[in-house]
Enzyme design. Structure first.
Site, PDB file in Angstrom:
ATOM      1  N   LEU A 103       5.818 -13.942  17.663  1.00  0.00           N
ATOM      2  CA  LEU A 103       6.035 -12.429  17.258  1.00  0.00           C
ATOM      3  C   LEU A 103       4.928 -11.733  17.865  1.00  0.00           C
ATOM      4  O   LEU A 103       3.574 -12.281  17.385  1.00  0.00           O
ATOM      5  CB  LEU A 103       6.269 -12.315  15.750  1.00  0.00           C
TER       6      LEU A 103
ATOM      7  N   ASP B 112       6.350   5.054   5.384  1.00  0.00           N
ATOM      8  CA  ASP B 112       6.042   6.323   4.465  1.00  0.00           C
ATOM      9  C   ASP B 112       6.511   5.928   3.084  1.00  0.00           C
ATOM     10  O   ASP B 112       7.397   5.301   2.838  1.00  0.00           O
ATOM     11  CB  ASP B 112       6.586   7.425   5.381  1.00  0.00           C
TER      12      ASP B 112
ATOM     13  N   ARG C 295       3.598   8.413  -2.748  1.00  0.00           N
ATOM     14  CA  ARG C 295       4.746   8.767  -3.738  1.00  0.00           C
ATOM     15  C   ARG C 295       5.133   7.601  -4.652  1.00  0.00           C
ATOM     16  O   ARG C 295       5.091   7.852  -6.016  1.00  0.00           O
ATOM     17  CB  ARG C 295       5.913   9.332  -3.116  1.00  0.00           C
ATOM     18  N   TRP C 296       5.384   6.389  -3.887  1.00  0.00           N
ATOM     19  CA  TRP C 296       5.790   5.353  -4.927  1.00  0.00           C
ATOM     20  C   TRP C 296       4.561   4.886  -5.899  1.00  0.00           C
ATOM     21  O   TRP C 296       4.845   4.805  -7.199  1.00  0.00           O
ATOM     22  CB  TRP C 296       5.852   4.236  -3.875  1.00  0.00           C
TER      23      TRP C 296
ATOM     24  N   ARG D  69      -2.115   6.811  -6.093  1.00  0.00           N
ATOM     25  CA  ARG D  69      -1.371   6.488  -4.600  1.00  0.00           C
ATOM     26  C   ARG D  69      -1.971   5.425  -3.971  1.00  0.00           C
ATOM     27  O   ARG D  69      -1.214   4.503  -3.320  1.00  0.00           O
ATOM     28  CB  ARG D  69      -2.111   7.656  -3.772  1.00  0.00           C
TER      29      ARG D  69
ATOM     30  N   ARG E  83      12.110   4.974   9.820  1.00  0.00           N
ATOM     31  CA  ARG E  83      10.989   5.535   8.897  1.00  0.00           C
ATOM     32  C   ARG E  83      11.560   5.451   7.450  1.00  0.00           C
ATOM     33  O   ARG E  83      12.744   6.051   7.132  1.00  0.00           O
ATOM     34  CB  ARG E  83      10.851   7.092   9.479  1.00  0.00           C
TER      35      ARG E  83
ATOM     36  N   GLU F  77      16.997   3.854  18.918  1.00  0.00           N
ATOM     37  CA  GLU F  77      17.913   4.253  17.748  1.00  0.00           C
ATOM     38  C   GLU F  77      17.106   4.403  16.430  1.00  0.00           C
ATOM     39  O   GLU F  77      16.287   3.347  16.255  1.00  0.00           O
ATOM     40  CB  GLU F  77      18.912   3.123  17.474  1.00  0.00           C
TER      41      GLU F  77
ATOM     42  N   HIS G 119      -0.422   1.802  -1.846  1.00  0.00           N
ATOM     43  CA  HIS G 119      -0.796   1.367  -0.566  1.00  0.00           C
ATOM     44  C   HIS G 119      -0.640  -0.228  -0.744  1.00  0.00           C
ATOM     45  O   HIS G 119      -0.552  -0.967   0.310  1.00  0.00           O
ATOM     46  CB  HIS G 119      -1.992   2.023  -0.200  1.00  0.00           C
TER      47      HIS G 119
ATOM     48  N   GLU H 134      -4.210  11.388  12.094  1.00  0.00           N
ATOM     49  CA  GLU H 134      -4.068  12.656  11.000  1.00  0.00           C
ATOM     50  C   GLU H 134      -4.644  12.285   9.761  1.00  0.00           C
ATOM     51  O   GLU H 134      -5.196  12.918   8.965  1.00  0.00           O
ATOM     52  CB  GLU H 134      -2.793  13.152  10.962  1.00  0.00           C
TER      53      GLU H 134
ATOM     54  N   TRP I   1      -7.364  10.601   8.587  1.00  0.00           N
ATOM     55  CA  TRP I   1      -8.725  11.025   8.307  1.00  0.00           C
ATOM     56  C   TRP I   1      -8.934  12.189   7.576  1.00  0.00           C
ATOM     57  O   TRP I   1      -9.915  12.591   6.988  1.00  0.00           O
ATOM     58  CB  TRP I   1      -9.524  10.976   9.817  1.00  0.00           C
TER      59      TRP I   1
HETATM   60  C1  FPP Z   1       2.294   6.380   4.523  1.00  0.00           C
HETATM   61  O1  FPP Z   1       2.377   6.754   3.232  1.00  0.00           O
HETATM   62  C2  FPP Z   1       1.502   5.273   4.666  1.00  0.00           C
HETATM   63  C3  FPP Z   1       0.201   4.841   5.220  1.00  0.00           C
HETATM   64  C4  FPP Z   1      -0.669   6.108   5.449  1.00  0.00           C
HETATM   65  C5  FPP Z   1      -0.574   3.715   5.234  1.00  0.00           C
HETATM   66  C6  FPP Z   1       0.170   2.462   5.556  1.00  0.00           C
HETATM   67  C7  FPP Z   1      -0.520   1.496   4.964  1.00  0.00           C
HETATM   68  C8  FPP Z   1      -0.226   0.132   4.386  1.00  0.00           C
HETATM   69  C9  FPP Z   1       1.396  -0.012   4.250  1.00  0.00           C
HETATM   70  C10 FPP Z   1      -0.860  -0.737   4.109  1.00  0.00           C
HETATM   71  C11 FPP Z   1      -1.907  -1.433   4.802  1.00  0.00           C
HETATM   72  C12 FPP Z   1      -1.384  -2.108   6.103  1.00  0.00           C
HETATM   73  C13 FPP Z   1      -1.746  -3.088   6.698  1.00  0.00           C
HETATM   74  C14 FPP Z   1      -1.140  -3.501   7.933  1.00  0.00           C
HETATM   75  C15 FPP Z   1      -3.186  -3.494   6.669  1.00  0.00           C
HETATM   76  P1  FPP Z   1       1.971   7.881   2.556  1.00  0.00           P
HETATM   77  O2  FPP Z   1       0.772   7.598   1.956  1.00  0.00           O
HETATM   78  O3  FPP Z   1       1.958   8.985   3.696  1.00  0.00           O
HETATM   79  O4  FPP Z   1       2.902   8.288   1.476  1.00  0.00           O
HETATM   80  P2  FPP Z   1       3.303   9.528   0.802  1.00  0.00           P
HETATM   81  O5  FPP Z   1       4.123  10.410   2.076  1.00  0.00           O
HETATM   82  O6  FPP Z   1       4.368   9.422  -0.421  1.00  0.00           O
HETATM   83  O7  FPP Z   1       2.173  10.404   0.363  1.00  0.00           O
END
Ligand code: FPP
Length: 225
Positions: free
Chosen positions: A123, A12, A16-17, A25, A173, A192, A29, A59, A61
């Site tokens: 793995l 997560d 925000r990052w 946004r 998380r 854990e 990603h 969710e 979508w």
């Molecule tokens: C949650 O952060 C992250 C996601 C919904 C997507 C995760 C995807 C990746 C790390 C890249 C793709 C990965 C693969 C394996 C192909 P958020 O967008 O909800 O962050 P926020 O809470 O700051 O809005």
């Protein structure tokens, strides 16, 4: 000392990052995918045999179309450009979730990536895609009922997407949010849980190792004393 066999991660904080560092946004990603690659390598280094990453929830979508498109493109890029490297490094790819909702092209790539890597042993990388835990459990119960099998913990385990995979020892998380967000609710019952303040793109191998080392010192009694 306990060594974890399975680490599950809710990645997560990309959005925000991305806003904070790149005003986008989606670029969050993109940076998140770099962290995915680093953490896969660290998982092997730490001798953990199963890594589950929550990459797209049922969710997700509800997000704007362009963000969904960007996430699907990243997934496609990962499957096309990185699969050879994963394969060379002995990584088996396994998908959990209902992938029927994805474009046909991606479904084909997912299938062939799993087929190509199915004998690898170093793995198991489990990607949760269009995954939702409640629907996974409901689906398992429906299948059991249709087959007229007795409903118990054993039979439910066998009809979940995670059949045959040990339950996660550790859930991480990132993103400074303390909730499970419909992720592996059944499978996490004795895990854990580590909530990390850092956003996923900032999470690194040292943070990961610190958690694994901390886990190794925990006395897990599974309800006993
Ligand atoms: C949650 O952060 C992250 C996601 C919904 C997507 C995760 C995807 C990746 C790390 C890249 C793709 C990965 C693969 C394996 C192909 P958020 O967008 O909800 O962050 P926020 O809470 O700051 O809005």
């Amino acid at each position: 000392m306990n060594s974890p066999k399975h680490v599950a991660i809710i990645m997560d904080g990309n959005g925000r990052w991305g806003i904070k560092n790149k005003k986008s946004r989606n670029l969050g990603h993109k940076a998140g995918l770099k962290t995915v690659e680093k953490i896969i390598k660290s998982t092997i280094k730490n001798n953990v045999k199963n890594l589950t990453l929550y990459a797209f929830s049922t969710e997700n979508w509800k997000r704007p179309y362009l963000e969904i498109k960007f996430l699907l493109n990243l997934l496609e890029f990962f499957l096309k450009e990185k699969i050879e490297e994963l394969h060379k490094n002995g990584i088996k790819l396994k998908i959990i979730g209902n992938t029927k909702k994805f474009p046909k092209r991606i479904q084909i790539n997912l299938k062939s990536a799993q087929e190509k890597t199915k004998k690898n042993k170093k793995l198991q990388l489990i990607l949760a895609l269009n995954y939702g835990s409640k629907s996974e459990i409901v689906n398992a119960i429906k299948l059991i009922k249709n087959k007229n099998i007795k409903i118990n913990e054993n039979s439910i385990n066998k009809f979940l997407y995670t059949k045959g995979i040990p339950n996660p020892d550790i859930l991480i998380r990132t993103g400074n949010t303390n909730r499970l967000s419909n992720f592996l609710l059944w499978q996490l019952s004795y895990s854990e849980i580590f909530f990390v303040k850092k956003m996923w793109p900032d999470f690194n191998g040292r943070d990961y190792k610190r958690i694994i080392d901390k886990f190794k010192k925990i006395k897990r009694n599974f309800g006993k004393i």
